[in-house]
Design a protein around this motif. Sequence first.
Motif, PDB file in Angstrom:
ATOM      1  N   ALA A  22      23.237  47.658  44.480  1.00 51.23           N
ATOM      2  CA  ALA A  22      23.474  47.719  43.039  1.00 51.23           C
ATOM      3  C   ALA A  22      24.823  47.115  42.650  1.00 51.23           C
ATOM      4  CB  ALA A  22      23.406  49.170  42.567  1.00 51.23           C
ATOM      5  N   ALA A  23      25.695  46.902  43.613  1.00 45.74           N
ATOM      6  CA  ALA A  23      27.016  46.326  43.324  1.00 45.74           C
ATOM      7  C   ALA A  23      26.845  44.870  42.920  1.00 45.74           C
ATOM      8  CB  ALA A  23      27.924  46.450  44.545  1.00 45.74           C
ATOM      9  N   ASP A  24      27.062  44.581  41.648  1.00 43.26           N
ATOM     10  CA  ASP A  24      26.892  43.208  41.165  1.00 43.26           C
ATOM     11  C   ASP A  24      28.010  42.773  40.222  1.00 43.26           C
ATOM     12  OD1 ASP A  24      26.259  44.715  38.939  1.00 43.26           O
ATOM     13  OD2 ASP A  24      24.330  43.755  38.580  1.00 43.26           O
ATOM     14  N   LYS A  25      28.992  43.637  40.003  1.00 44.55           N
ATOM     15  CA  LYS A  25      30.100  43.332  39.109  1.00 44.55           C
ATOM     16  C   LYS A  25      31.277  42.815  39.919  1.00 44.55           C
ATOM     17  CE  LYS A  25      28.017  45.135  35.466  1.00 44.55           C
ATOM     18  NZ  LYS A  25      26.647  45.151  35.910  1.00 44.55           N
ATOM     19  N   ILE A  26      31.835  41.713  39.461  1.00 41.29           N
ATOM     20  CA  ILE A  26      32.970  41.084  40.123  1.00 41.29           C
ATOM     21  C   ILE A  26      34.208  41.251  39.253  1.00 41.29           C
ATOM     22  CG2 ILE A  26      33.942  38.902  40.951  1.00 41.29           C
ATOM     23  CD1 ILE A  26      31.546  39.742  42.563  1.00 41.29           C
ATOM     24  N   GLY A  27      35.285  41.693  39.881  1.00 40.80           N
ATOM     25  CA  GLY A  27      36.579  41.730  39.227  1.00 40.80           C
ATOM     26  C   GLY A  27      37.412  40.579  39.773  1.00 40.80           C
ATOM     27  N   ALA A  28      38.146  39.925  38.916  1.00 37.16           N
ATOM     28  CA  ALA A  28      39.000  38.809  39.332  1.00 37.16           C
ATOM     29  C   ALA A  28      40.446  39.187  39.066  1.00 37.16           C
ATOM     30  CB  ALA A  28      38.639  37.553  38.550  1.00 37.16           C
ATOM     31  N   CYS A  29      41.257  39.178  40.118  1.00 40.62           N
ATOM     32  CA  CYS A  29      42.667  39.502  39.965  1.00 40.62           C
ATOM     33  C   CYS A  29      43.491  38.221  40.092  1.00 40.62           C
ATOM     34  CB  CYS A  29      43.110  40.516  41.011  1.00 40.62           C
ATOM     35  SG  CYS A  29      44.849  40.991  40.787  1.00 40.62           S
ATOM     36  N   HIS A  30      44.313  37.974  39.083  1.00 37.92           N
ATOM     37  CA  HIS A  30      45.144  36.777  39.038  1.00 37.92           C
ATOM     38  C   HIS A  30      46.595  37.050  39.449  1.00 37.92           C
ATOM     39  CE1 HIS A  30      41.971  34.654  36.822  1.00 37.92           C
ATOM     40  NE2 HIS A  30      41.897  35.697  36.015  1.00 37.92           N
ATOM     41  N   CYS A  31      46.888  38.239  39.984  1.00 37.00           N
ATOM     42  CA  CYS A  31      48.285  38.541  40.334  1.00 37.00           C
ATOM     43  C   CYS A  31      48.756  37.610  41.454  1.00 37.00           C
ATOM     44  CB  CYS A  31      48.462  40.013  40.722  1.00 37.00           C
ATOM     45  SG  CYS A  31      47.987  40.438  42.409  1.00 37.00           S
ATOM     46  N   THR A  32      50.045  37.479  41.575  1.00 34.23           N
ATOM     47  CA  THR A  32      50.600  36.539  42.547  1.00 34.23           C
ATOM     48  C   THR A  32      50.222  36.908  43.981  1.00 34.23           C
ATOM     49  OG1 THR A  32      52.702  37.747  42.521  1.00 34.23           O
ATOM     50  CG2 THR A  32      52.521  35.839  41.076  1.00 34.23           C
ATOM     51  N   MET A  33      50.189  38.211  44.305  1.00 32.94           N
ATOM     52  CA  MET A  33      49.813  38.614  45.671  1.00 32.94           C
ATOM     53  C   MET A  33      48.353  38.280  45.967  1.00 32.94           C
ATOM     54  SD  MET A  33      51.759  42.106  46.755  1.00 32.94           S
ATOM     55  CE  MET A  33      51.563  43.043  45.254  1.00 32.94           C
ATOM     56  N   CYS A  34      47.451  38.564  45.040  1.00 34.76           N
ATOM     57  CA  CYS A  34      46.030  38.261  45.266  1.00 34.76           C
ATOM     58  C   CYS A  34      45.800  36.764  45.379  1.00 34.76           C
ATOM     59  CB  CYS A  34      45.159  38.849  44.153  1.00 34.76           C
ATOM     60  SG  CYS A  34      44.800  40.602  44.377  1.00 34.76           S
ATOM     61  N   ARG A  35      46.509  35.977  44.562  1.00 37.23           N
ATOM     62  CA  ARG A  35      46.344  34.532  44.655  1.00 37.23           C
ATOM     63  C   ARG A  35      46.856  34.001  45.987  1.00 37.23           C
ATOM     64  NH1 ARG A  35      49.201  31.759  41.185  1.00 37.23           N
ATOM     65  NH2 ARG A  35      50.340  33.464  40.243  1.00 37.23           N
ATOM     66  N   ARG A  36      47.924  34.579  46.480  1.00 34.56           N
ATOM     67  CA  ARG A  36      48.435  34.184  47.797  1.00 34.56           C
ATOM     68  C   ARG A  36      47.444  34.588  48.888  1.00 34.56           C
ATOM     69  NH1 ARG A  36      54.078  35.716  47.813  1.00 34.56           N
ATOM     70  NH2 ARG A  36      54.317  33.770  46.702  1.00 34.56           N
ATOM     71  N   PHE A  37      46.893  35.797  48.784  1.00 34.19           N
ATOM     72  CA  PHE A  37      45.931  36.326  49.755  1.00 34.19           C
ATOM     73  C   PHE A  37      44.649  35.496  49.792  1.00 34.19           C
ATOM     74  CE2 PHE A  37      42.678  39.756  50.708  1.00 34.19           C
ATOM     75  CZ  PHE A  37      43.016  39.943  52.034  1.00 34.19           C
ATOM     76  N   SER A  38      44.212  35.025  48.626  1.00 34.59           N
ATOM     77  CA  SER A  38      42.929  34.312  48.552  1.00 34.59           C
ATOM     78  C   SER A  38      43.070  32.798  48.632  1.00 34.59           C
ATOM     79  CB  SER A  38      42.189  34.698  47.275  1.00 34.59           C
ATOM     80  OG  SER A  38      42.903  34.237  46.147  1.00 34.59           O
ATOM     81  N   GLY A  39      44.266  32.302  48.769  1.00 36.09           N
ATOM     82  CA  GLY A  39      44.439  30.868  48.950  1.00 36.09           C
ATOM     83  C   GLY A  39      44.783  30.099  47.702  1.00 36.09           C
ATOM     84  N   SER A  41      43.777  30.848  44.157  1.00 29.92           N
ATOM     85  CA  SER A  41      43.125  31.213  42.900  1.00 29.92           C
ATOM     86  C   SER A  41      42.871  32.719  42.897  1.00 29.92           C
ATOM     87  CB  SER A  41      41.815  30.443  42.727  1.00 29.92           C
ATOM     88  OG  SER A  41      40.936  30.733  43.790  1.00 29.92           O
ATOM     89  N   ALA A  42      42.219  33.204  41.876  1.00 31.47           N
ATOM     90  CA  ALA A  42      41.985  34.643  41.732  1.00 31.47           C
ATOM     91  C   ALA A  42      41.260  35.222  42.938  1.00 31.47           C
ATOM     92  CB  ALA A  42      41.169  34.905  40.472  1.00 31.47           C
ATOM     93  N   PHE A  43      41.593  36.456  43.281  1.00 31.13           N
ATOM     94  CA  PHE A  43      40.839  37.192  44.299  1.00 31.13           C
ATOM     95  C   PHE A  43      39.634  37.780  43.593  1.00 31.13           C
ATOM     96  CE2 PHE A  43      40.134  41.153  46.869  1.00 31.13           C
ATOM     97  CZ  PHE A  43      39.698  40.514  48.020  1.00 31.13           C
ATOM     98  N   MET A  44      38.458  37.302  43.967  1.00 30.48           N
ATOM     99  CA  MET A  44      37.200  37.735  43.362  1.00 30.48           C
ATOM    100  C   MET A  44      36.641  38.858  44.218  1.00 30.48           C
ATOM    101  SD  MET A  44      36.983  35.437  40.962  1.00 30.48           S
ATOM    102  CE  MET A  44      35.326  35.142  40.473  1.00 30.48           C
ATOM    103  N   ALA A  45      36.478  40.043  43.632  1.00 23.69           N
ATOM    104  CA  ALA A  45      36.126  41.204  44.434  1.00 23.69           C
ATOM    105  C   ALA A  45      35.001  42.031  43.830  1.00 23.69           C
ATOM    106  CB  ALA A  45      37.349  42.087  44.618  1.00 23.69           C
ATOM    107  N   VAL A  46      34.175  42.558  44.726  1.00 24.83           N
ATOM    108  CA  VAL A  46      33.098  43.482  44.372  1.00 24.83           C
ATOM    109  C   VAL A  46      33.628  44.891  44.600  1.00 24.83           C
ATOM    110  CG1 VAL A  46      30.730  44.179  44.871  1.00 24.83           C
ATOM    111  CG2 VAL A  46      31.421  41.815  45.255  1.00 24.83           C
ATOM    112  N   HIS A  47      33.428  45.772  43.623  1.00 27.02           N
ATOM    113  CA  HIS A  47      33.878  47.151  43.772  1.00 27.02           C
ATOM    114  C   HIS A  47      33.026  47.856  44.807  1.00 27.02           C
ATOM    115  CE1 HIS A  47      36.454  47.543  40.036  1.00 27.02           C
ATOM    116  NE2 HIS A  47      36.135  46.271  40.142  1.00 27.02           N
ATOM    117  N   GLY A  48      33.684  48.601  45.664  1.00 24.59           N
ATOM    118  CA  GLY A  48      32.999  49.322  46.729  1.00 24.59           C
ATOM    119  C   GLY A  48      33.107  50.820  46.553  1.00 24.59           C
ATOM    120  N   THR A  49      33.374  51.488  47.653  1.00 27.22           N
ATOM    121  CA  THR A  49      33.473  52.938  47.668  1.00 27.22           C
ATOM    122  C   THR A  49      34.766  53.338  48.376  1.00 27.22           C
ATOM    123  OG1 THR A  49      32.304  53.036  49.773  1.00 27.22           O
ATOM    124  CG2 THR A  49      30.956  53.188  47.773  1.00 27.22           C
TER     125      THR A  49
END
Length: 142
Positions: A22-39, A41-49
Amino acid sequence: MTRAKRVGKCLCGAVEISISAAADKIGACHCTMCRRFSGGSAFMAVHGTEQIDAKGAEHIGRYKSSDWAERGFCTQCGTPLFYHLTVGTMEYFYSAGLFQNDDKDFKVNLEIFVDQKPDFYDFANAQSQRKTSEQVFQEVNE
């Protein structure tokens, strides 16, 4: 028949993560740490548990990136796996890229740290909720 889980893998396949189908919503984080972590651009993430469901957990490295979170990666190939809150909800946010064979119905519904987004990219057809860093921290502290 509905399936129970989505399954994603790192680049080399050493780590396999399962999340709710059922997890189908993506959150995009544009913070400097997430952009560094993801290469870059925004870190695109699916919410988990609060609990991670992973095969190959011995190949998961963790880096404490702030006072409230850690980031997970595959120690074999370096693939970013998740962002994990270590306070509050203790939730995992899994890299959407892990689920490339199972991402047909993913939709970006939230963008955060939009005030830190660089000018070199924008999302096409952006219809998501957008929050600045001030708004994010204000919600966290409520």
